[in-house]
Design an enzyme around this catalytic site. Sequence first.
Site, PDB file in Angstrom:
ATOM      1  N   ARG A  28      37.992  31.296  41.583  1.00 19.46           N
ATOM      2  CA  ARG A  28      39.147  32.139  41.257  1.00 19.46           C
ATOM      3  C   ARG A  28      40.247  31.312  40.602  1.00 19.46           C
ATOM      4  O   ARG A  28      40.918  31.783  39.687  1.00 19.46           O
ATOM      5  CB  ARG A  28      39.674  32.800  42.537  1.00 19.46           C
ATOM      6  CG  ARG A  28      41.002  33.494  42.314  1.00 19.46           C
ATOM      7  CD  ARG A  28      41.475  34.247  43.529  1.00 19.46           C
ATOM      8  NE  ARG A  28      42.786  34.833  43.322  1.00 19.46           N
ATOM      9  CZ  ARG A  28      43.431  35.596  44.195  1.00 19.46           C
ATOM     10  NH1 ARG A  28      42.854  35.875  45.360  1.00 19.46           N
ATOM     11  NH2 ARG A  28      44.620  36.083  43.927  1.00 19.46           N
ATOM     12  N   ASN A  65      35.637  42.731  44.583  1.00 21.70           N
ATOM     13  CA  ASN A  65      36.278  42.886  43.279  1.00 21.70           C
ATOM     14  C   ASN A  65      35.502  42.185  42.181  1.00 21.70           C
ATOM     15  O   ASN A  65      34.745  41.257  42.467  1.00 21.70           O
ATOM     16  CB  ASN A  65      37.694  42.307  43.338  1.00 21.70           C
ATOM     17  CG  ASN A  65      38.682  43.348  43.820  1.00 21.70           C
ATOM     18  OD1 ASN A  65      38.525  44.516  43.517  1.00 21.70           O
ATOM     19  ND2 ASN A  65      39.669  42.914  44.595  1.00 21.70           N
ATOM     20  N   CYS A  93      39.304  50.359  47.352  1.00 20.40           N
ATOM     21  CA  CYS A  93      40.445  49.479  47.143  1.00 20.40           C
ATOM     22  C   CYS A  93      41.528  49.920  48.114  1.00 20.40           C
ATOM     23  O   CYS A  93      41.616  51.091  48.472  1.00 20.40           O
ATOM     24  CB  CYS A  93      40.931  49.634  45.699  1.00 20.40           C
ATOM     25  SG  CYS A  93      42.426  48.706  45.321  1.00 20.40           S
ATOM     26  N   HIS A 138      42.459  49.446  39.953  1.00 20.75           N
ATOM     27  CA  HIS A 138      43.541  48.563  39.519  1.00 20.75           C
ATOM     28  C   HIS A 138      44.102  48.992  38.160  1.00 20.75           C
ATOM     29  O   HIS A 138      44.652  48.174  37.422  1.00 20.75           O
ATOM     30  CB  HIS A 138      43.081  47.089  39.467  1.00 20.75           C
ATOM     31  CG  HIS A 138      42.791  46.531  40.825  1.00 20.75           C
ATOM     32  ND1 HIS A 138      42.585  45.198  41.065  1.00 20.75           N
ATOM     33  CD2 HIS A 138      42.692  47.133  42.032  1.00 20.75           C
ATOM     34  CE1 HIS A 138      42.346  45.005  42.356  1.00 20.75           C
ATOM     35  NE2 HIS A 138      42.401  46.165  42.961  1.00 20.75           N
ATOM     36  N   TYR A 188      49.491  47.139  39.281  1.00 20.62           N
ATOM     37  CA  TYR A 188      48.663  46.334  38.384  1.00 20.62           C
ATOM     38  C   TYR A 188      48.948  46.653  36.915  1.00 20.62           C
ATOM     39  O   TYR A 188      48.620  45.874  36.031  1.00 20.62           O
ATOM     40  CB  TYR A 188      47.177  46.564  38.657  1.00 20.62           C
ATOM     41  CG  TYR A 188      46.681  45.883  39.898  1.00 20.62           C
ATOM     42  CD1 TYR A 188      46.338  44.520  39.880  1.00 20.62           C
ATOM     43  CD2 TYR A 188      46.544  46.574  41.091  1.00 20.62           C
ATOM     44  CE1 TYR A 188      45.861  43.891  41.022  1.00 20.62           C
ATOM     45  CE2 TYR A 188      46.076  45.951  42.235  1.00 20.62           C
ATOM     46  CZ  TYR A 188      45.732  44.605  42.202  1.00 20.62           C
ATOM     47  OH  TYR A 188      45.266  43.981  43.332  1.00 20.62           O
TER      48      TYR A 188
END
Lengths: 433, 433, 433, 433
Positions: B96, B150, B171, B201, B251
Amino acid sequence: MAKGLKIAVIGGGSSYTPEIVEGFIKHYEELPIRELWLVDIEQGKRKLDIVGELAKRMVVKSGLPIDVRLTLDRREAIDGADFVSTQMRVGLLEARKWDERIPNLHGIIGQETTGPGGMMKALRTIPVLLDICKDIEELAPNAWLLNFTNPAGMVTEAIARHSKVKSIGLCNAPIGLHKWLTKKYEVEAKRIYTEFVGLNHLHWVTRIEIEGEDKLTELLDKREEYSGKNVPATEWDPEFLRTLGGFPSYYLKYFYMQDAMLEDQLASLKANGTRAEVVKRVEDELFELYKDPDLQEKPKQLEQRGGAYYSEAAVNLMVSLRNDRRDIQTLNVANGRVLDFLPEDAAIEVNCVVTGQGPLPLPVTKVPEQAKGLIAAVKTYERLTIEAAITGNRGIALQAMAAHPLVPSVRVAKILLDEMLEKNKPYLPRFFK
Amino acid sequence: MAKGLKIAVIGGGSSYTPEIVEGFIKHYEELPIRELWLVDIEQGKRKLDIVGELAKRMVVKSGLPIDVRLTLDRREAIDGADFVSTQMRVGLLEARKWDERIPNLHGIIGQETTGPGGMMKALRTIPVLLDICKDIEELAPNAWLLNFTNPAGMVTEAIARHSKVKSIGLCNAPIGLHKWLTKKYEVEAKRIYTEFVGLNHLHWVTRIEIEGEDKLTELLDKREEYSGKNVPATEWDPEFLRTLGGFPSYYLKYFYMQDAMLEDQLASLKANGTRAEVVKRVEDELFELYKDPDLQEKPKQLEQRGGAYYSEAAVNLMVSLRNDRRDIQTLNVANGRVLDFLPEDAAIEVNCVVTGQGPLPLPVTKVPEQAKGLIAAVKTYERLTIEAAITGNRGIALQAMAAHPLVPSVRVAKILLDEMLEKNKPYLPRFFK
Amino acid sequence: MAKGLKIAVIGGGSSYTPEIVEGFIKHYEELPIRELWLVDIEQGKRKLDIVGELAKRMVVKSGLPIDVRLTLDRREAIDGADFVSTQMRVGLLEARKWDERIPNLHGIIGQETTGPGGMMKALRTIPVLLDICKDIEELAPNAWLLNFTNPAGMVTEAIARHSKVKSIGLCNAPIGLHKWLTKKYEVEAKRIYTEFVGLNHLHWVTRIEIEGEDKLTELLDKREEYSGKNVPATEWDPEFLRTLGGFPSYYLKYFYMQDAMLEDQLASLKANGTRAEVVKRVEDELFELYKDPDLQEKPKQLEQRGGAYYSEAAVNLMVSLRNDRRDIQTLNVANGRVLDFLPEDAAIEVNCVVTGQGPLPLPVTKVPEQAKGLIAAVKTYERLTIEAAITGNRGIALQAMAAHPLVPSVRVAKILLDEMLEKNKPYLPRFFK
Amino acid sequence: MAKGLKIAVIGGGSSYTPEIVEGFIKHYEELPIRELWLVDIEQGKRKLDIVGELAKRMVVKSGLPIDVRLTLDRREAIDGADFVSTQMRVGLLEARKWDERIPNLHGIIGQETTGPGGMMKALRTIPVLLDICKDIEELAPNAWLLNFTNPAGMVTEAIARHSKVKSIGLCNAPIGLHKWLTKKYEVEAKRIYTEFVGLNHLHWVTRIEIEGEDKLTELLDKREEYSGKNVPATEWDPEFLRTLGGFPSYYLKYFYMQDAMLEDQLASLKANGTRAEVVKRVEDELFELYKDPDLQEKPKQLEQRGGAYYSEAAVNLMVSLRNDRRDIQTLNVANGRVLDFLPEDAAIEVNCVVTGQGPLPLPVTKVPEQAKGLIAAVKTYERLTIEAAITGNRGIALQAMAAHPLVPSVRVAKILLDEMLEKNKPYLPRFFK
Ligand SMILES: [Mn+2]
Ligand SMILES: [Mn+2]
Ligand SMILES: [Mn+2]
Ligand SMILES: [Mn+2]
């Protein structure tokens, strides 16, 4: 029919007019014109007179019985017309200059049709075109309106959704590509088959075949380029091109090569001013030529101007409509059920069979996945812009500007919008009530 | 039924696990679990042991007859399960970090789900999830797969299109908004009606009503903000918000406030490193807490972690599926005919009635025009990414990256892609054959 | 809200009224009615007085503060109403008699809603309902119109397409099936899940589950039958039923068992006259009962009348609309995107979640292939009938009649149409201008 | 290309063969055939020899270098072919006799393509065609399959959905209408514009224009009739025709004039036997003529046979495919997005532009509302029939038969199906496993 056609060219004082007059002369047999009306507004009278006199000299030389009329009275020109063609520029090149310059000053692409400045052009133009349509509805309800006025996609969609006029949007890019292929492969035009997908100034050519043989793959592999004169050539990424699934319109560089195109624009702005300013100088020179009373034909220099084949596109379309020719032309029309991700009333640029009752859009056989998102994003911007043009609503205009893929944030959208609306105040009464 | 349910949590060594265990304990009556299997991979064994022991202590304290099992054998855990839940992170926080850092280094938003880095997360994760699905098809064909992993939208779509497993993407953002409204208006959850439109998102809340009365207008007028902890608050343009037609997911700031968000990220990167690095420190502290043999409940500190209500969302869904409760939940499912501008097999985030046979998506009553373009653009990126994940085709991956609305040009897309693929080499065997 | 609701029942003099009054009394808590207006026309005054007095006695007995008002002034009743309900019969049972008798005389099914006679009912009724809608638009624009007036599907579609009133069409068949399942399986209603596909009086139940378990297969295998009292039982072909993919509405017998049903009708016609005449006798007896000043409740005999659960369906719907209950009810609403082979504005009978803002149709998970053709054929007949009702155009009416699946040829269509139009002259001014 | 084309005609022993051979000879220049393979089955060898020898004599007389080959080896004929054409009759005229006779015996229309007997024809034919397609997939994957085999709509749809062969369905009715218009108005074919909507043997001509002028209205007003020889003329109701919105195919009489057509059939059955028996006698006479070794051309008598212009339709299509001619032809192809009430993979009969890559269906500009229900009902019957043909499932076959608009009840459907399946046992192995 025997008595011949009446054609009204709105924006007849344009520097392009000799091109279309030449086309009418060449195709007189299939398109026997009795009256050709060149219309302009008060402000354009001087140019109309110059170019109109040239048109008359061209017709005289041809020996054809076409009656060329110059007028500032739009309604007189439209009355009973068979075809109305528009090639206007509301606000003239002066307005265009700001459509290009303001975005550039904020580090954004300045382009008069596909760039965010194109939104101003749409806001200035759509109400005027819809007014013209009211006249056509009343005075020539059976006429076909051929719209060359940019942004041709948005203008065509606005007309289709907000008037009853039978209208078709036209651009010289598709015919230009054909001409380029014709020369490149040294083959007759009718041997070439192309399929276009997308919107005006936002298309992908998904099939290019010559006598049934695929040429698209090699064109993409070799990064061959067909480019309009007004867009600088830049290198495509070979892997990207190979997997894109379509030959991109040169206007797509503004999206795919945003950084390089901007850099180029900023350099060019510094050196020569905006494209509008360059064009202004070219036009001034053209009108100097047009004044020459011995000139009886379209001067060679016009070809530098950027609107190559514009006349051929227009005449082709008129001939097919009048003669039910049923050939395939790439036009801007209502989507219908062609692209399943756009509304039925969205204007798209697509292959059509041109029948005597109008164009019928052909189904697309391939749509690059990559293209869908960009088409949808630009169409969203276009529909919001049309709504803003009609309502004069600043909130909607802001939504439109923020939806433009070349605008990076709402903050920037707001800045561009405020500055450009202010600069366009004289042309946008609906926004300043 | 009498014998109770078997649940498999894949990625059971996650720091979130105490949250979901707490949920299972609280809702035992409606969801009588017999066996709870926490599965992880070899690499995650240490964390699995720590959090697994805490889970066992929590169950012991509850006095319920739930059998908690820890295993590295995924197939054993899946075999005969009623529900499988996934909460994995292929490549861990280390991967990440690069998803966030590489784009930032090139002046691009670094965000692990919606940013271009999310593409790497999808490429790493989709093949692993599809492998898990093969096990479910074989060993638990009637199980429901609840996917929290995700990028949940893309993962859910990949599963729906490439396996036969009954799966739902989840989510915590929609439930979080509900909780926020509940507190803000001091009203029971069931008095609130919201309608969500968009993708995971990337949603807009187009209706917010309390006891039938519109609250959306005032929330937009006042620029009220519900924001997840992992996204900094920034001012919205009031005119933009008022005319947007929906309450934007936080988002969406990455798109609408691209410049401000990037600035914030770069400052934060300098001060604290990437978000991944921040989270890593939080997680390390959590695991220190979890080790405490006297701890028998979810520690308060977990709420800082960012996954609030995650457990509640999961348990709610399981309860409704098991009991045919037919309540409305906002889930990630196949579009069907809900959004007419997306394919039927595209995953969307939408209100669903959860029946015993699965969720049925409700029609949307309002879709902001502005939202359509962005949804379509992101969906194009998502579909190309899924195709790249499955094929390992670099050309398709480049098309995907170039289609991402936060990537300004093909040139930048190529740079990001090359650097990120290289960094992810160990997790992307299909790209390095 | 505090002040209670105003409800207007148009056709309040109907024999069904005690049923709905009973429902209002029973559900007073969730549906606190302040004023209940029973409206009828001059011609129905006698019946309105009789049933209205009974309604008043029922309310007095209940002790509730509901104000029952009788009126011939429709606008007074509608003014400010929260709910308007219609249960009318333009032309009364006398007109129905001919809707049934004329087709029978030509060897064609005589049925007042789904038969070709239903077309006359639609032609008589639609203009009257649209007039009522004009009053609602003006006097109670926020009211919900609950339409029980048959043919409920066509009437609902006509309203949806030609007025702005928020309306919902209702039939007691779906709730009747639920009640039947409840008794048959001795299970609470909320444990049963059914999915309906089709049109009003033309539906298939494609899922019947009790606590998640399929019961449809066994019901079809055993040829179990739920039948309204007004339709004789007849044997289904077992192979046909088993492969049909849905439990057919008993009205489908008119199509699938056309020959047997016709034979039965002709025998019954000979013995007892038309169904209209039978019903007339039942109604006369009911009104004799209603006159009894000691009667303070709905008499048992009303249940023989054929409209069982009608009141429950209406009250259920009002309660859910008022309280945003979000339960699933089977209603007649605009198709939207539910059935992909019908227009978006076509009325269909489908499961809906009833929210405070109105019903949201649920997607159908199964559509029997066999059903599609018949649904489409009947919908074509319905849409042409609606057009005929509005325009009074005989040519369109002939197209409609010829499109009816029970009419074997244009020749027969013409005969039926001419005879029936003539008989309905007083009610069809648009056809006799 | 230089080496000329290979064409395989399956069912080459048909009495129609001289017609197509004549066409090939006439159009040799645009369609330079090197090898013409006439294929038949063992059972048809005698006829193949007779008609094959005639074909050879015709070619010899023409002086063209076409190599005519007769074979019973289908694979040899298909191998490397450019075009495969099919004109088969599984079960020969004997089977057709029962397709017509059995329904008649039960008081139902007996018609070999659109009647319920057409279902048997489909059940017999579809598996054979799909076998041929397997050969084409293997031996001539680039070949175009031109299917004349009836029921051409169902056969074409079955191929499109269940094989990868590029196929097009053809009927002589559209070209026949054109020829009739050409004569009637004494105008060149290319001056006539027609638009077809519907299915094979179930179409409406919604536009008929000559040099852009509407002729449809007058044709309908005057009840002008274009009729194939195999269908008796009967009077249309003038009001019905005037409001129908399209010129009906003569096959539509079986639906619109069901009673009169049945009466006519029963009288004709009594007098001459079935149409199959009449045709048998005509064919026997034709083959007697063909035997004449002096005959070197198509005999005039063939025109009585009913397949007029069949050759012209086939050759036209081959020429346009080979030469990318892009003219408009009415063909049976997959619906795509043309008719919004049918699935995308449903075969329809529609105007297409024939390009070198295949036909592109044109959007329809008018669809009579009346036509939609019947098209949908027949398509439902067709799709169920295709499923029955492939699966051999009797339940599905019963659903199909019951869905046929000319079958009044499930009871009758069952009787017809049982009797006809029994009679077709030798040709339907899938139903008798
Ligand atoms: Mn252009
Ligand atoms: Mn999330
Ligand atoms: Mn009913
Ligand atoms: Mn045919």
